[in-house]
Structures are given as C-alpha cells and as structure tokens.
Design an enzyme around this catalytic site. Structure first.
Site, PDB file in Angstrom:
ATOM      1  N   GLY A   1     -55.643  46.582 111.077  1.00 36.82           N
ATOM      2  CA  GLY A   1     -55.666  46.251 112.502  1.00 36.82           C
ATOM      3  C   GLY A   1     -55.116  44.869 112.810  1.00 36.82           C
ATOM      4  O   GLY A   1     -54.435  44.262 111.987  1.00 36.82           O
TER       5      GLY A   1
ATOM      6  N   LEU B   1     -52.795  44.386 115.061  1.00 35.55           N
ATOM      7  CA  LEU B   1     -51.425  44.839 114.792  1.00 35.55           C
ATOM      8  C   LEU B   1     -50.376  43.887 115.372  1.00 35.55           C
ATOM      9  O   LEU B   1     -50.591  43.265 116.410  1.00 35.55           O
ATOM     10  CB  LEU B   1     -51.251  46.250 115.369  1.00 35.55           C
ATOM     11  CG  LEU B   1     -52.246  47.271 114.800  1.00 35.55           C
ATOM     12  CD1 LEU B   1     -52.123  48.611 115.507  1.00 35.55           C
ATOM     13  CD2 LEU B   1     -52.062  47.449 113.290  1.00 35.55           C
ATOM     14  N   HIS B   2     -49.261  43.797 114.672  1.00 40.46           N
ATOM     15  CA  HIS B   2     -48.158  42.925 115.085  1.00 40.46           C
ATOM     16  C   HIS B   2     -46.831  43.605 114.742  1.00 40.46           C
ATOM     17  O   HIS B   2     -46.820  44.764 114.281  1.00 40.46           O
ATOM     18  CB  HIS B   2     -48.291  41.543 114.430  1.00 40.46           C
ATOM     19  CG  HIS B   2     -48.492  41.592 112.942  1.00 40.46           C
ATOM     20  ND1 HIS B   2     -47.520  42.048 112.075  1.00 40.46           N
ATOM     21  CD2 HIS B   2     -49.561  41.283 112.164  1.00 40.46           C
ATOM     22  CE1 HIS B   2     -47.974  41.984 110.838  1.00 40.46           C
ATOM     23  NE2 HIS B   2     -49.212  41.534 110.864  1.00 40.46           N
TER      24      HIS B   2
ATOM     25  N   GLY C   1     -44.874  43.303 112.350  1.00 39.96           N
ATOM     26  CA  GLY C   1     -44.753  43.733 110.947  1.00 39.96           C
ATOM     27  C   GLY C   1     -45.249  45.165 110.798  1.00 39.96           C
ATOM     28  O   GLY C   1     -44.585  46.017 110.188  1.00 39.96           O
ATOM     29  N   HIS C   2     -46.420  45.440 111.382  1.00 36.46           N
ATOM     30  CA  HIS C   2     -46.937  46.815 111.364  1.00 36.46           C
ATOM     31  C   HIS C   2     -45.979  47.742 112.114  1.00 36.46           C
ATOM     32  O   HIS C   2     -45.750  48.887 111.712  1.00 36.46           O
ATOM     33  CB  HIS C   2     -48.319  46.881 112.030  1.00 36.46           C
ATOM     34  CG  HIS C   2     -49.377  46.060 111.349  1.00 36.46           C
ATOM     35  ND1 HIS C   2     -49.879  44.891 111.883  1.00 36.46           N
ATOM     36  CD2 HIS C   2     -50.019  46.230 110.154  1.00 36.46           C
ATOM     37  CE1 HIS C   2     -50.803  44.395 111.073  1.00 36.46           C
ATOM     38  NE2 HIS C   2     -50.901  45.179 110.014  1.00 36.46           N
TER      39      HIS C   2
ATOM     40  N   ASP D   1     -46.743  42.326 101.208  1.00 38.37           N
ATOM     41  CA  ASP D   1     -47.812  42.424 100.212  1.00 38.37           C
ATOM     42  C   ASP D   1     -47.231  43.126  98.987  1.00 38.37           C
ATOM     43  O   ASP D   1     -47.552  44.286  98.703  1.00 38.37           O
ATOM     44  CB  ASP D   1     -48.995  43.186 100.807  1.00 38.37           C
ATOM     45  CG  ASP D   1     -49.530  42.496 102.044  1.00 38.37           C
ATOM     46  OD1 ASP D   1     -50.227  41.486 101.899  1.00 38.37           O
ATOM     47  OD2 ASP D   1     -49.208  42.935 103.166  1.00 38.37           O
TER      48      ASP D   1
ATOM     49  N   GLN E   1     -49.488  44.543  96.251  1.00 44.34           N
ATOM     50  CA  GLN E   1     -50.173  45.745  96.746  1.00 44.34           C
ATOM     51  C   GLN E   1     -49.250  46.960  96.666  1.00 44.34           C
ATOM     52  O   GLN E   1     -49.641  48.042  96.234  1.00 44.34           O
ATOM     53  CB  GLN E   1     -50.609  45.502  98.190  1.00 44.34           C
ATOM     54  CG  GLN E   1     -51.079  46.733  98.929  1.00 44.34           C
ATOM     55  CD  GLN E   1     -51.661  46.390 100.280  1.00 44.34           C
ATOM     56  OE1 GLN E   1     -52.776  45.912 100.362  1.00 44.34           O
ATOM     57  NE2 GLN E   1     -50.905  46.614 101.341  1.00 44.34           N
TER      58      GLN E   1
ATOM     59  N   SER F   1     -48.405  37.969 109.987  1.00 42.96           N
ATOM     60  CA  SER F   1     -49.647  38.363 109.330  1.00 42.96           C
ATOM     61  C   SER F   1     -50.769  38.281 110.360  1.00 42.96           C
ATOM     62  O   SER F   1     -50.764  37.388 111.208  1.00 42.96           O
ATOM     63  CB  SER F   1     -49.940  37.402 108.176  1.00 42.96           C
ATOM     64  OG  SER F   1     -51.291  37.502 107.787  1.00 42.96           O
TER      65      SER F   1
ATOM     66  N   ARG G   1     -53.549  37.236 109.816  1.00 44.96           N
ATOM     67  CA  ARG G   1     -54.235  35.960 109.574  1.00 44.96           C
ATOM     68  C   ARG G   1     -53.585  34.787 110.304  1.00 44.96           C
ATOM     69  O   ARG G   1     -54.214  33.752 110.477  1.00 44.96           O
ATOM     70  CB  ARG G   1     -54.283  35.655 108.077  1.00 44.96           C
ATOM     71  CG  ARG G   1     -55.175  36.601 107.299  1.00 44.96           C
ATOM     72  CD  ARG G   1     -55.086  36.314 105.813  1.00 44.96           C
ATOM     73  NE  ARG G   1     -55.742  37.335 105.020  1.00 44.96           N
ATOM     74  CZ  ARG G   1     -57.031  37.345 104.716  1.00 44.96           C
ATOM     75  NH1 ARG G   1     -57.800  36.362 105.118  1.00 44.96           N
ATOM     76  NH2 ARG G   1     -57.550  38.317 103.994  1.00 44.96           N
TER      77      ARG G   1
HETATM   78  P1  AMP Z   1     -52.668  44.855 106.820  1.00 48.50           P
HETATM   79  O1  AMP Z   1     -53.091  45.326 108.179  1.00 48.50           O
HETATM   80  O2  AMP Z   1     -52.458  43.385 106.727  1.00 48.50           O
HETATM   81  O3  AMP Z   1     -53.516  45.429 105.715  1.00 48.50           O
HETATM   82  O4  AMP Z   1     -51.209  45.466 106.591  1.00 48.50           O
HETATM   83  C1  AMP Z   1     -50.959  46.838 106.718  1.00 48.50           C
HETATM   84  C2  AMP Z   1     -49.559  47.112 106.232  1.00 48.50           C
HETATM   85  O5  AMP Z   1     -48.623  46.357 106.999  1.00 48.50           O
HETATM   86  C3  AMP Z   1     -49.357  46.695 104.770  1.00 48.50           C
HETATM   87  O6  AMP Z   1     -48.550  47.670 104.114  1.00 48.50           O
HETATM   88  C4  AMP Z   1     -48.648  45.376 104.892  1.00 48.50           C
HETATM   89  O7  AMP Z   1     -47.828  45.056 103.777  1.00 48.50           O
HETATM   90  C5  AMP Z   1     -47.781  45.624 106.128  1.00 48.50           C
HETATM   91  N1  AMP Z   1     -47.387  44.352 106.728  1.00 48.50           N
HETATM   92  C6  AMP Z   1     -48.202  43.348 107.130  1.00 48.50           C
HETATM   93  N2  AMP Z   1     -47.459  42.304 107.585  1.00 48.50           N
HETATM   94  C7  AMP Z   1     -46.163  42.657 107.447  1.00 48.50           C
HETATM   95  C8  AMP Z   1     -44.924  42.013 107.717  1.00 48.50           C
HETATM   96  N3  AMP Z   1     -44.861  40.788 108.219  1.00 48.50           N
HETATM   97  N4  AMP Z   1     -43.777  42.683 107.460  1.00 48.50           N
HETATM   98  C9  AMP Z   1     -43.816  43.940 106.928  1.00 48.50           C
HETATM   99  N5  AMP Z   1     -44.957  44.594 106.650  1.00 48.50           N
HETATM  100  C10 AMP Z   1     -46.115  43.976 106.903  1.00 48.50           C
END
Ligand code: AMP
Length: 295
Positions: free
Chosen positions: A31, A33-34, A36-37, A150, A153, A185, A187
C-alpha cells in the site's frame, strides 16, 4: 473495482474470471501506492486480461516492531488510486485472514536471503517468501509483477517459484524514480524536505560507481570506496551497506570486468532506512536483469 477482505470472496471472483478463460496479472504491495506501483499495474494491464492488486502490510517481514507501526498506510487514498487505474480487484485482508492462530509453516530461500537486506533485517525474506507464496496460492495468477527497486526480493521470489515449481511467471519492472533520481518508495513519505534532498546521495553514489566502471575501473574495493565517500559526505546520511555483488547469487564480486554487477545500497536518512540498486557493466555490455528462467 471489486474489493475483497477474505480469501473465500476473492476465490469465487477468481473462479468466474477463470471460467471466462481470462488471464490474471497480480501485483502484491504493502500500500501507500505511488508511481512505482503504477508501473507494475500498467505493465500487468498491458499483458493480462484481469489485474488484481493486494495491499497487506505483512508483519512477518518486519523484524522491528517500531518500523511496522510506522509503516505508512492510507487505504482510502489507495482505493481511489486503484479504481482510477481500472484495476479489477483489490485484495486487502486483515492479519487473521492470512495468519490464522497457530500458523507455523514458512517458506525460506536461505542463501539469497542471508546477505545484504537479509543480514540487516534477519527473517525479512522468510516473511516475504512466505506471504508471496501464500498470495500466489490464493490468487493463482498467470503472471506476477515485481519491481527491480527491491532487487533481492525479486531474486528470492524468482528462486522460490523455480524451486517450488509454482505455475506463475515472474515479470520484473525497472525502478521508477522522481526527477532528482530518488527511487520512489512508500517510505519517502517520512522524509522532510531536507532529508529528501539528502536522499539523492543513493542515486549519486550508484551513478558514480557506474561511471567508474564505464571508464574501465574493475576493482570492487576502489569502487566501493568511491560509493562510501559520497554517502559519508552527506551529513544526514548514515551508510548501512554498499556492496558490489553478482546479480544472480548476490555474492561479492572480485572484479567488475566480467559482465554485469549489482551495486546495492542501504542508507539511513534521519531515521528512515532507504535502499536502492543499479546494474552496472563495462562499456558496451548491456546492464540488464536476466530472469532466472532464462539463465
Ligand atoms: P511495496 O508496496 O513497497 O512492498 O512494493 C510493492 C511492489 O512495488 C514491489 O514489487 C516493489 O519492488 C515495487 N516497487 C516499489 N517501489 C518501486 C519503484 N520505485 N519502482 C518500481 N517498482 C517499485
């Protein structure tokens, strides 16, 4: 957009999709969300008939209770974001739905999980592999989408899928960055304006490492020294690790002359721990991720 909080509701929705012979793309997230998601969602939409997103802040992958409590959450905003993107379904289960009392089964990918993030966050990847395996069993997607942001991961999941013969294809998506180069991110929401500026040390350090390699430098200790010195020059930054590793095994490289190397960083800015990485290679060698099923 359909929204499900329990496994049985989602499963019956998925049965109707399957009976129509539609392919399913799945994006597990925590969650907040940005963009990247969004890159993962956009890719899934371009490749699959139906797209399912999950939001679950997985307690099992947090070794630090305070970090778990401070993790940013904004479900209302996320739901608006996902419905604006025409995602077909959101799965956001409570903890009880995924970890009923007495749960005692885990998935571990020990070698890939013990280095880099794994040594700074013991148990983290056991939590990641377990929740992703569970979500794959619930959703049974054709394809699942993960960010290269990540990277470790991504490798852990690729290896788990191969080792357990899970019938899902893992698609990796390049890191999305803001205009300063900072990797997006959830974060980042915790950073002040001053800290956001300081956080650009991560990409500056990675880009400088890449410049050295492109210019012919092959000595990992020299390049690590350069990366460290850039981080140390930023007063708000504290280095956790800066490593140059083989992008398949995550073991340290002894030279950068041999092909693609992963430069991986973890830096604490104020009280927020950030990670970033870059695939780097000598001039003329394409620095791309080779998925495990293609090696
Ligand atoms: P998270 O919500 O941080 O667990 O991320 C969920 C998915 O989104 C994971 O596969 C992350 O690698 C991907 N993700 C997070 N930030 C980015 C980003 N800046 N660019 C590409 N993928 C991202």
């Amino acid at each position: 957009m359909r929204t499900f909080e329990n496994v049985s509701g989602l499963r019956s929705f998925l049965r109707t999709i399957r009976s129509d012979d539609k392919s399913v793309g799945f994006i597990p997230t925590m969650g907040s969300l940005h963009e990247g998601h969004l890159a993962l969602i956009t890719r899934a939409k371009s490749e699959c008939d139906r797209v399912i997103v999950s939001i679950f802040v997985n307690p099992l992958q947090f070794n630090d209770k305070e970090d778990l409590a401070a993790y940013p959450r904004d479900l209302k905003k996320d739901m608006l974001f996902l419905s604006a993107e025409n995602v077909d379904a959101l799965f956001h289960p409570g903890e009880e739905a995924l970890y009923p009392p007495g749960s005692q089964t885990f998935v571990e990918v020990p070698e890939l999980s013990s280095v880099l993030e794994g040594s700074s966050r013991p148990g983290h990847f056991r939590g990641v592999a377990t929740i992703v395996a569970k979500l794959f069993n619930i959703v049974q997607p054709d394809s699942a989408y993960f960010g290269q942001k990540d990277f470790q991961q991504l490798l852990v999941i690729e290896r788990m899928v191969r080792d357990l013969n899970l019938p899902v294809s893992i698609v990796s998506v390049p890191t999305v960055r803001d205009s300063s180069g900072l990797a997006l991110s959830s974060r980042n929401a915790r950073l002040s304006q001053e800290e956001l500026l300081a956080a650009t040390v991560l990409i500056r350090s990675l880009q400088t490492a890449e410049m050295f390699v492109k210019a012919g430098s092959t000595d990992p200790s020299e390049i690590k020294q350069v990366m460290n010195s850039i981080i140390c020059a930023e007063p708000l930054a504290k280095l956790d690790y800066a490593e140059l590793v083989n992008p398949s095994t995550l073991q340290p490289v002894t030279t950068l002359a041999d092909g693609v190397t992963l430069a991986a960083l973890s830096v604490i800015i104020g009280s927020t721990r950030l990670i970033d990485n870059k695939l780097i290679a000598p001039a003329g060698v394409p620095a791309v991720h080779m998925p495990l099923n293609k090696i």
